[in-house]
Write a protein that holds these residues in place. Structure first.
Motif, short mmCIF file in Angstrom:
data_model
loop_
_atom_site.label_atom_id
_atom_site.label_comp_id
_atom_site.label_asym_id
_atom_site.label_seq_id
_atom_site.Cartn_x
_atom_site.Cartn_y
_atom_site.Cartn_z
N GLN A 90 0.83 -1.21 0.00
CA GLN A 90 0.00 0.00 0.00
C GLN A 90 0.86 1.25 0.00
O GLN A 90 1.94 1.29 0.60
CB GLN A 90 -0.97 -0.02 1.18
N TYR A 91 0.33 2.29 -0.68
CA TYR A 91 0.99 3.60 -0.63
C TYR A 91 -0.06 4.68 -0.36
O TYR A 91 0.00 5.78 -0.89
CB TYR A 91 1.80 3.88 -1.91
N ASP A 92 -1.01 4.32 0.49
CA ASP A 92 -1.97 5.33 0.94
C ASP A 92 -1.38 6.21 2.03
O ASP A 92 -1.69 7.40 2.12
CB ASP A 92 -3.23 4.64 1.45
N ASN A 93 -0.55 5.59 2.86
CA ASN A 93 0.02 6.33 3.98
C ASN A 93 1.37 5.74 4.36
O ASN A 93 1.67 4.58 4.04
CB ASN A 93 -0.93 6.30 5.18
N LEU A 94 2.17 6.53 5.04
CA LEU A 94 3.44 6.05 5.56
C LEU A 94 3.24 5.46 6.95
O LEU A 94 2.37 5.93 7.69
CB LEU A 94 4.45 7.19 5.63
N PRO A 95 4.01 4.46 7.34
CA PRO A 95 5.05 3.83 6.51
C PRO A 95 4.46 2.93 5.42
O PRO A 95 3.40 2.32 5.62
CB PRO A 95 5.83 3.00 7.53
N ILE B 48 12.28 1.31 4.69
CA ILE B 48 13.17 1.94 5.66
C ILE B 48 13.05 3.46 5.65
O ILE B 48 12.84 4.09 6.69
CB ILE B 48 14.64 1.55 5.39
N ALA B 49 13.20 4.05 4.46
CA ALA B 49 13.20 5.51 4.36
C ALA B 49 13.16 5.92 2.90
O ALA B 49 13.45 5.10 2.01
CB ALA B 49 14.45 6.10 5.01
N TYR B 50 12.78 7.18 2.67
CA TYR B 50 12.98 7.73 1.34
C TYR B 50 13.44 9.18 1.44
O TYR B 50 13.25 9.85 2.47
CB TYR B 50 11.76 7.59 0.44
N ILE B 51 14.06 9.65 0.36
CA ILE B 51 14.49 11.03 0.24
C ILE B 51 14.05 11.55 -1.12
O ILE B 51 14.18 10.87 -2.13
CB ILE B 51 16.03 11.17 0.44
N GLY B 55 15.77 16.90 -1.09
CA GLY B 55 16.37 16.68 0.22
C GLY B 55 15.39 16.34 1.32
O GLY B 55 15.79 15.96 2.42
N THR B 56 14.11 16.46 1.04
CA THR B 56 13.09 16.09 2.04
C THR B 56 13.14 14.59 2.30
O THR B 56 13.20 13.80 1.37
CB THR B 56 11.69 16.47 1.52
N THR B 57 13.09 14.23 3.57
CA THR B 57 13.19 12.82 3.94
C THR B 57 11.96 12.34 4.71
O THR B 57 11.25 13.13 5.34
CB THR B 57 14.43 12.57 4.81
N ASN B 58 11.73 11.03 4.66
CA ASN B 58 10.73 10.38 5.49
C ASN B 58 11.29 9.04 5.93
O ASN B 58 11.90 8.32 5.12
CB ASN B 58 9.41 10.16 4.75
N TYR B 59 11.08 8.70 7.21
CA TYR B 59 11.64 7.48 7.77
C TYR B 59 10.54 6.60 8.36
O TYR B 59 9.53 7.10 8.87
CB TYR B 59 12.63 7.81 8.89
N ASN B 60 10.75 5.30 8.32
CA ASN B 60 9.88 4.39 9.03
C ASN B 60 10.09 4.63 10.53
O ASN B 60 11.23 4.55 11.02
CB ASN B 60 10.21 2.94 8.67
N PRO B 61 9.03 4.92 11.27
CA PRO B 61 9.19 5.18 12.71
C PRO B 61 9.90 4.06 13.45
O PRO B 61 10.59 4.32 14.44
CB PRO B 61 7.75 5.35 13.19
N SER B 62 9.76 2.84 12.96
CA SER B 62 10.38 1.70 13.65
C SER B 62 11.90 1.74 13.58
O SER B 62 12.58 1.07 14.37
CB SER B 62 9.87 0.39 13.05
N LEU B 63 12.44 2.50 12.64
CA LEU B 63 13.90 2.55 12.44
C LEU B 63 14.46 3.96 12.55
O LEU B 63 15.68 4.15 12.53
CB LEU B 63 14.25 1.97 11.07
N LYS B 64 13.58 4.93 12.66
CA LYS B 64 13.97 6.33 12.53
C LYS B 64 15.13 6.75 13.40
O LYS B 64 15.99 7.53 12.99
CB LYS B 64 12.76 7.23 12.80
N SER B 65 15.17 6.23 14.62
CA SER B 65 16.21 6.66 15.57
C SER B 65 17.60 6.20 15.16
O SER B 65 18.60 6.71 15.65
CB SER B 65 15.89 6.13 16.97
#
Lengths: 107, 122
Positions: A90-95, B48-51, B55-65
């Motif tokens: 899914q790509y409705d929301n993150l993660p 895991i993450a994207y950029i 330069g804007t990033t987003n991380y999976n909260p489970s791994l963000k730290s």
């Protein structure tokens, strides 16, 4: 996180058979769903995006349907080269989240 | 046609930092999202993450730290750093390119590298 529940986890079918895989989201994801094919040792390949749109170059025996929480992926006539594992995502929301996969084999 | 190739050490010791690079060829960094995704037999596929190229990033909260993703536009490559690794970080790591394909604000990743196996072990 949105949980993606895929079933079955594996199936065995004969060449020419119609194969159906289902994917259920834990909440409404509209139609923001991909179906991937992954062969051993290879990267996942997108077959279907937006739940029902065929990626360019993908054979028309592959199709997808559904919206909201319930989705279906179909191979209309299974071919030997379709042996692979198939995933929904899914790509409705993150993660971004993926289904657990369905391993498709030839009987 | 864009091609992505992961590179980096195949073996990392526990508590150390995993560092991977994805080299992009056949296409521009501009206008796209660039992501890392990993796969294990037990947990399946995990984003895991994207950029974004800006330069804007987003991380999976489970791994963000523990994760940093970065982009080097001059070298058309992007990188992943995962700190304080444990055996649970043993996985095949994929890099991927994405775009927004419909009205979702979340990008969809359609082009993937072949993946690289990273084992965490002493």
């Amino acid at each position: 996180d949105i949980q993606m529940t895929q079933s079955p986890s594996s199936l065995s079918a004969s060449v020419g058979d119609r194969v159906t895989i289902t994917c259920q989201a834990s909440q409404n994801i509209n139609y923001y769903l991909n179906w991937f094919q992954q062969k051993p040792g290879k990267a996942p390949k997108v077959l279907i995006f937006d739940a029902s749109n065929l990626e360019t170059g993908v054979p028309s025996r592959f199709s997808g349907s559904g919206s909201g929480t319930d989705f279906t992926f179909t191979i209309s006539s299974l071919q030997p080269e379709d042996v692979a594992t198939y995933f929904c995502q899914q790509y409705d929301n993150l993660p971004l989240t993926f289904g657990g996969g369905t391993k498709v084999e030839i009987k | 046609q864009v091609q992505l190739q992961e590179s980096g050490p195949g073996l990392v010791k526990p508590s150390e930092t995993l560092s991977l690079t994805c080299s992009v060829s056949g296409g521009s960094i501009s206008g796209y999202y660039w992501s890392w995704i990993r796969q294990t037999p037990g947990r399946g596929l995990e984003w895991i993450a994207y950029i974004y190229y800006t330069g804007t990033t987003n991380y999976n909260p489970s791994l963000k730290s523990r994760v940093t993703i970065s982009l080097d536009t001059s070298k058309t490559q992007f990188s992943l750093r995962l700190r304080s690794v444990t055996a649970a970080d043993t996985a095949v790591y994929f890099c991927a390119r994405g775009t927004v394909v419909s009205s979702s604000w979340v990008p969809s990743f359609h082009s993937w590298g072949q993946g690289t196996l990273v084992t965490v072990s002493s």
